[in-house]
Design an enzyme around this catalytic site. Structure first.
Site, PDB file in Angstrom:
ATOM      1  N   HIS A 154      91.846  41.874  26.262  1.00 14.81           N
ATOM      2  CA  HIS A 154      90.638  41.915  27.105  1.00 14.81           C
ATOM      3  C   HIS A 154      89.718  40.756  26.733  1.00 14.81           C
ATOM      4  O   HIS A 154      89.780  40.215  25.636  1.00 14.81           O
ATOM      5  CB  HIS A 154      89.916  43.252  26.947  1.00 14.81           C
ATOM      6  CG  HIS A 154      90.515  44.330  27.791  1.00 14.81           C
ATOM      7  ND1 HIS A 154      89.937  44.798  28.933  1.00 14.81           N
ATOM      8  CD2 HIS A 154      91.687  45.009  27.671  1.00 14.81           C
ATOM      9  CE1 HIS A 154      90.690  45.727  29.482  1.00 14.81           C
ATOM     10  NE2 HIS A 154      91.763  45.878  28.734  1.00 14.81           N
TER      11      HIS A 154
ATOM     12  N   ASN B 228      93.448  39.923  30.479  1.00 12.57           N
ATOM     13  CA  ASN B 228      92.448  40.058  31.537  1.00 12.57           C
ATOM     14  C   ASN B 228      91.544  38.829  31.570  1.00 12.57           C
ATOM     15  O   ASN B 228      91.109  38.341  30.522  1.00 12.57           O
ATOM     16  CB  ASN B 228      91.579  41.294  31.281  1.00 12.57           C
ATOM     17  CG  ASN B 228      92.346  42.582  31.473  1.00 12.57           C
ATOM     18  OD1 ASN B 228      93.536  42.569  31.740  1.00 12.57           O
ATOM     19  ND2 ASN B 228      91.662  43.709  31.361  1.00 12.57           N
TER      20      ASN B 228
ATOM     21  N   GLU C 290      80.115  44.857  29.241  1.00 11.16           N
ATOM     22  CA  GLU C 290      80.835  45.965  29.868  1.00 11.16           C
ATOM     23  C   GLU C 290      80.844  47.190  28.953  1.00 11.16           C
ATOM     24  O   GLU C 290      80.848  48.300  29.383  1.00 11.16           O
ATOM     25  CB  GLU C 290      82.260  45.502  30.164  1.00 11.16           C
ATOM     26  CG  GLU C 290      83.026  46.434  31.052  1.00 11.16           C
ATOM     27  CD  GLU C 290      83.780  47.486  30.253  1.00 11.16           C
ATOM     28  OE1 GLU C 290      83.906  47.296  29.040  1.00 11.16           O
ATOM     29  OE2 GLU C 290      84.162  48.483  30.856  1.00 11.16           O
TER      30      GLU C 290
ATOM     31  N   HIS D 112      83.881  40.787  26.335  1.00 11.75           N
ATOM     32  CA  HIS D 112      83.832  40.340  27.736  1.00 11.75           C
ATOM     33  C   HIS D 112      82.784  39.253  27.873  1.00 11.75           C
ATOM     34  O   HIS D 112      81.732  39.310  27.254  1.00 11.75           O
ATOM     35  CB  HIS D 112      83.460  41.513  28.648  1.00 11.75           C
ATOM     36  CG  HIS D 112      84.528  42.533  28.760  1.00 11.75           C
ATOM     37  ND1 HIS D 112      84.316  43.874  28.538  1.00 11.75           N
ATOM     38  CD2 HIS D 112      85.833  42.421  29.061  1.00 11.75           C
ATOM     39  CE1 HIS D 112      85.435  44.539  28.723  1.00 11.75           C
ATOM     40  NE2 HIS D 112      86.381  43.691  29.033  1.00 11.75           N
TER      41      HIS D 112
ATOM     42  N   ASP E 212      90.927  48.524  36.457  1.00 12.05           N
ATOM     43  CA  ASP E 212      90.426  48.102  35.137  1.00 12.05           C
ATOM     44  C   ASP E 212      89.602  49.231  34.499  1.00 12.05           C
ATOM     45  O   ASP E 212      89.621  50.381  34.968  1.00 12.05           O
ATOM     46  CB  ASP E 212      89.586  46.830  35.389  1.00 12.05           C
ATOM     47  CG  ASP E 212      89.317  46.018  34.144  1.00 12.05           C
ATOM     48  OD1 ASP E 212      88.521  45.068  34.239  1.00 12.05           O
ATOM     49  OD2 ASP E 212      89.881  46.327  33.077  1.00 12.05           O
ATOM     50  N   HIS E 213      88.873  48.914  33.454  1.00  9.61           N
ATOM     51  CA  HIS E 213      88.141  49.914  32.651  1.00  9.61           C
ATOM     52  C   HIS E 213      87.593  51.079  33.486  1.00  9.61           C
ATOM     53  O   HIS E 213      86.859  50.837  34.444  1.00  9.61           O
ATOM     54  CB  HIS E 213      86.924  49.273  31.986  1.00  9.61           C
ATOM     55  CG  HIS E 213      87.256  48.193  31.038  1.00  9.61           C
ATOM     56  ND1 HIS E 213      87.400  48.397  29.681  1.00  9.61           N
ATOM     57  CD2 HIS E 213      87.481  46.875  31.252  1.00  9.61           C
ATOM     58  CE1 HIS E 213      87.678  47.246  29.105  1.00  9.61           C
ATOM     59  NE2 HIS E 213      87.740  46.314  30.022  1.00  9.61           N
TER      60      HIS E 213
END
Ligand code: 13P
Ligand code: G3H
Ligand code: ZN
Ligand code: ZN
Length: 339
Positions: A249, A271, A169, A212, A95-96
């Site tokens: 996301h 996600n 995030e 997020h 992921d990121h």
């Protein structure tokens, strides 16, 4: 094999794009959350994607070690074995990865997969995300253009983030600001820099207000319709319908309508992390409160081993998180979709 081969991962994404559905991409941080995700995909009879964030990868290596490469490779090895028990296929993804973590996360993992492919084996990961959202668009695309030929040669797919996902995030000041909405110009610049597949396959997190985490109604203003506009304008220029394979996301807390709209505009991967973290932990909390005198040694009492055995509350946690993953598969339309 339960882990998608490079060809199978491409086939999964192509089938989702053509079929108008998307796969849940579930963040996992442990063997229990990994098994919970696999159980959820199995319940929904859905293939899927399982991923580790930088923090999740570090946690996989042990909370006293915090090594993202050790944790990522341990996750991949564990997933390769445990996935054999579920009858579905999963792709493995990281992921990121912001610029300051490339050297300790994606780059060493990419090098490890390049060595695997050179030895005639499949890469450890099916895809890696480069998250350049904190950089200028030029710098974001410059680094993406450096990574793309390498991931392509390693039979992997690159995920890029054009725009920014809000929430803790990405450290956004508030949930709504203009960076959270990708523009057509940014999307066109992405095609100019990365091509439309001829330089290597990439999937793209174009952001449409994504944040997020889960917030009270009104804080997050998702506008999936901007995806439709971008796909139409860029598609017209390329002569290709829905040119981007999109990633959604911040899936947690999104409505069924927002999810359906985004999928209809070309999202193939959503996600989900916060909702699945809560789903895992909620039954554990209930267990501890309901078995207060069993899990605690009070006044010399020895408690009740059958209540503090991690397998007892762990099984409840896995079951609950699995249900949330299966729900996501149904919402995204991947339920019943297995290679
Ligand atoms: O986008 C995510 C991981 O990259 C997950 O976001 P949520 O925690 O909001 O589901
Ligand atoms: O992208 C954000 C994901 O939710 C992962 O975040 P995390 O660092 O809490 O695992
Ligand atoms: Zn980001
Ligand atoms: Zn994300």
């Amino acid at each position: 094999m339960p882990i998608a081969t490079p060809d199978e991962y491409n086939a999964m994404i192509d089938a989702a794009k053509a079929g108008g559905y998307a796969f849940p991409a579930v963040n996992v941080t442990s063997s229990q959350t990994l098994n919970a995700a696999l159980q959820g995909f199995a319940e929904a009879e859905s293939d899927g994607i399982i991923q580790v964030s930088t923090g999740g990868a570090a946690f996989w290596s042990g909370s006293s070690v915090k090594n993202m490469v050790i944790g990522s490779l341990a996750f991949a090895a564990f997933a390769r074995e445990t996935a054999k028990g579920y009858g579905i296929k999963v792709a493995l993804h990281t992921d990121h990865c912001p610029k300051d973590k490339l050297a300790d996360f994606v780059l060493p993992l990419l090098a490890a997969s390049e060595a695997e492919v050179k030895a005639g084996r499949d890469p450890f990961f099916n895809s890696h995300m480069w998250d350049g959202s904190a950089e200028s668009l030029e710098e974001n695309l410059r680094i993406a253009a450096e990574l793309l030929p390498r991931t392509a040669a390693a039979k992997q797919i690159l995920e890029v983030e054009i725009g920014a996902v809000g929430g803790e995030e990405d450290g956004v000041e508030n949930a709504i600001n203009e960076k959270l909405y990708t523009t057509v110009e940014d999307a066109l610049a992405t095609i100019d820099a990365l091509g439309a597949g001829e330089k290597g396959r990439y999937i793209t997190a174009l952001t449409f207000g994504n944040v997020h985490g889960v917030y009270k109604p009104g804080n997050v203003k998702l506008r999936p319709e901007i995806l439709k506009d971008i796909q139409a304008q860029v598609g017209a220029k390329l002569g290709k319908e829905n040119p981007f394979d999109l990633v959604f996301h911040g899936g947690s807390g999104s409505s069924e309508q927002e999810i359906a709209d985004a999928v209809s505009y070309g999202v193939i991967k959503m996600n989900i992390d916060t909702d699945t973290q809560y789903a895992f932990t909620r039954p554990v909390a209930g267990h501890m409160f309901q078995n207060y005198d069993g899990v605690l040694k009070v006044d010399g009492e020895v408690g009740n081993k059958k209540t503090y055995d991690p397998r007892v509350w762990g099984a409840a946690a896995e079951k609950s998180m699995a249900a949330r993953v299966a729900e996501a598969a149904r919402q995204l339309g991947s339920a019943g979709k297995k290679l």
